[in-house]
Design a protein around this motif. Structure first.
Motif, short mmCIF file in Angstrom:
data_model
loop_
_atom_site.label_atom_id
_atom_site.label_comp_id
_atom_site.label_asym_id
_atom_site.label_seq_id
_atom_site.Cartn_x
_atom_site.Cartn_y
_atom_site.Cartn_z
N PHE A 5 -35.13 -50.61 -31.74
CA PHE A 5 -34.22 -51.12 -32.77
C PHE A 5 -33.93 -50.05 -33.81
N LEU A 6 -34.97 -49.34 -34.26
CA LEU A 6 -34.78 -48.29 -35.25
C LEU A 6 -33.96 -47.14 -34.69
N SER A 7 -34.17 -46.84 -33.39
CA SER A 7 -33.40 -45.77 -32.76
C SER A 7 -31.91 -46.12 -32.71
N ILE A 8 -31.61 -47.39 -32.40
CA ILE A 8 -30.21 -47.83 -32.35
C ILE A 8 -29.57 -47.75 -33.72
N ILE A 9 -30.33 -48.18 -34.75
CA ILE A 9 -29.81 -48.12 -36.12
C ILE A 9 -29.53 -46.68 -36.51
N ALA A 10 -30.45 -45.78 -36.17
CA ALA A 10 -30.25 -44.35 -36.49
C ALA A 10 -29.04 -43.80 -35.77
N ALA A 11 -28.88 -44.19 -34.50
CA ALA A 11 -27.74 -43.71 -33.73
C ALA A 11 -26.43 -44.18 -34.33
N LEU A 12 -26.40 -45.45 -34.77
CA LEU A 12 -25.19 -45.97 -35.39
C LEU A 12 -24.86 -45.22 -36.67
N GLY A 13 -25.90 -44.88 -37.43
CA GLY A 13 -25.69 -44.10 -38.65
C GLY A 13 -25.14 -42.72 -38.34
N LEU A 14 -25.64 -42.10 -37.27
CA LEU A 14 -25.16 -40.78 -36.89
C LEU A 14 -23.73 -40.85 -36.39
N VAL A 15 -23.40 -41.94 -35.70
CA VAL A 15 -22.02 -42.12 -35.24
C VAL A 15 -21.08 -42.18 -36.42
N ALA A 16 -21.46 -42.97 -37.43
CA ALA A 16 -20.62 -43.08 -38.62
C ALA A 16 -20.46 -41.73 -39.30
N GLY A 17 -21.57 -40.97 -39.36
CA GLY A 17 -21.50 -39.64 -39.97
C GLY A 17 -20.61 -38.71 -39.17
N ALA A 18 -20.73 -38.78 -37.85
CA ALA A 18 -19.91 -37.92 -37.01
C ALA A 18 -18.44 -38.28 -37.14
N ALA A 19 -18.14 -39.57 -37.18
CA ALA A 19 -16.75 -39.99 -37.31
C ALA A 19 -16.17 -39.51 -38.63
N HIS A 20 -16.97 -39.60 -39.70
CA HIS A 20 -16.51 -39.15 -41.01
C HIS A 20 -16.31 -37.64 -41.01
N ALA A 21 -17.25 -36.93 -40.35
CA ALA A 21 -17.17 -35.47 -40.35
C ALA A 21 -15.97 -34.98 -39.57
N SER A 22 -15.73 -35.59 -38.40
CA SER A 22 -14.62 -35.12 -37.59
C SER A 22 -13.28 -35.57 -38.13
N GLY A 23 -13.29 -36.72 -38.82
CA GLY A 23 -12.08 -37.22 -39.44
C GLY A 23 -10.97 -37.54 -38.46
N GLY A 24 -11.34 -37.53 -37.14
CA GLY A 24 -10.33 -37.83 -36.13
C GLY A 24 -9.30 -36.73 -35.98
N SER A 25 -9.52 -35.52 -36.57
CA SER A 25 -8.51 -34.46 -36.53
C SER A 25 -8.57 -33.66 -35.26
N MET A 26 -9.69 -33.64 -34.56
CA MET A 26 -9.84 -32.87 -33.34
C MET A 26 -9.75 -33.79 -32.14
N PRO A 27 -8.69 -33.68 -31.35
CA PRO A 27 -8.57 -34.55 -30.17
C PRO A 27 -9.67 -34.23 -29.17
N LEU A 28 -10.17 -35.26 -28.49
CA LEU A 28 -11.25 -35.08 -27.54
C LEU A 28 -10.70 -34.80 -26.15
N ASP A 29 -11.34 -33.85 -25.47
CA ASP A 29 -11.00 -33.57 -24.07
C ASP A 29 -11.67 -34.59 -23.17
N GLN A 30 -11.04 -34.90 -22.07
CA GLN A 30 -11.61 -35.87 -21.14
C GLN A 30 -12.72 -35.23 -20.33
N ALA A 31 -13.89 -35.82 -20.36
CA ALA A 31 -15.03 -35.30 -19.62
C ALA A 31 -14.87 -35.63 -18.13
N PRO A 32 -15.28 -34.72 -17.26
CA PRO A 32 -15.23 -35.04 -15.83
C PRO A 32 -16.22 -36.13 -15.49
N ASN A 33 -15.87 -36.99 -14.56
CA ASN A 33 -16.75 -38.10 -14.17
C ASN A 33 -17.67 -37.62 -13.05
N LYS A 34 -18.93 -37.39 -13.41
CA LYS A 34 -19.90 -36.87 -12.44
C LYS A 34 -21.08 -37.82 -12.25
#
Length: 252
Positions: A5-34
């Motif tokens: 549970f704590l790991s999931i909470i931490a991950a969600l916090g990191l996601v929010a931080g990453a989203a704020h940091a990237s600001g959606g300005s850098m488009p994501l490349d499609q990863a190959p499906n392996k």
């Protein structure tokens, strides 16, 4: 359960931080499906234990689970057990948490479900990781000497820099509504790595594929079972419809 549970909470916090940091300005490349390519997953596991597990744990994945991607226990013991000598142990990093916090400003996150936790940032979690690992560049103003286009000012150094080499991002000034912004246009290679750009992209694709698989090792089996369940339901639906028609055919 508390740790998960704590790991999931931490991950969600990191996601929010990453989203704020990237600001959606850098488009994501499609990863190959392996996810169904055992050779790619095995190479991804090798890259993970060679370049990631020094700082990042995968505390909810056991080494012996790698037999699911075609590795034998002997291969795992001989090639992948860097932080323990027991194949039944979890993939924990040997880094000291206090030192990690001093070096990077925070403890490196657990990567067991990193591909799943990064979903929703302009693409899938795999797309995010694939782009993130390919957009590091030298920045001497940062403590680690590295920066990242997807996650600006990230505390993580470029662990794969020897493979990729060093690059410099090229920006172009763009004016819109009286404001000037810097638009990313491409890369300039300033120092060669041990891999060509194509080889590096393939290697990152393997690593990301492994991270995706590690987040849910049972997913391939789940998909296969799901297909057979749908086929069974379709068959029973047709059979039930035929039986119903036969039962009521003489009823007026």
């Amino acid at each position: 359960m508390k740790k998960i549970f704590l790991s999931i909470i931490a991950a969600l916090g990191l996601v929010a931080g990453a989203a704020h940091a990237s600001g959606g300005s850098m488009p994501l490349d499609q990863a190959p499906n392996k996810i169904n390519d055992q050779g790619a997953l095995q190479n991804g596991a090798k890259l993970f234990v060679n370049y990631c597990i020094g700082c990042h744990s995968a505390a909810y994945m056991r080494y012996n689970r790698l037999t699911d991607i075609g590795l034998t226990e002997a291969q795992i013991k001989d090639n992948l057990l860097f932080t323990t000598d027991k194949i039944g142990e979890t993939m924990k990093s040997a880094i000291d948490s206090k030192q990690a916090k001093e070096w990077f400003g925070a403890n490196p996150p657990d990567l067991t479900v990193i591909a799943r936790s990064r979903a929703g940032l302009g693409g899938t979690g795999s797309d995010y990781l694939y782009t993130f690992l390919r957009t590091f560049y030298r920045d001497e103003t940062k403590a680690t000497g590295w920066n990242n286009l997807v996650f600006p000012s990230v505390g993580m150094p470029h662990a794969l820099w020897q493979l990729q080499g060093e690059r410099r991002p090229i920006f172009e000034a763009h004016e819109s509504h009286g404001k000037t912004t810097q638009v990313f246009k491409g890369w300039e290679q300033t120092a060669a790595g041990t891999m060509t750009p194509l080889q590096y992209d393939e290697a990152v694709g393997d690593l990301v594929g492994y991270l995706q698989w590690m987040g849910e090792p049972i997913q391939n089996t789940r998909v296969r079972i799901g297909v057979w369940v749908l086929i069974f339901l379709a068959f029973t639906t047709v059979l039930a419809w035929k039986l119903n028609a036969s039962f009521w055919k003489d009823v007026k």
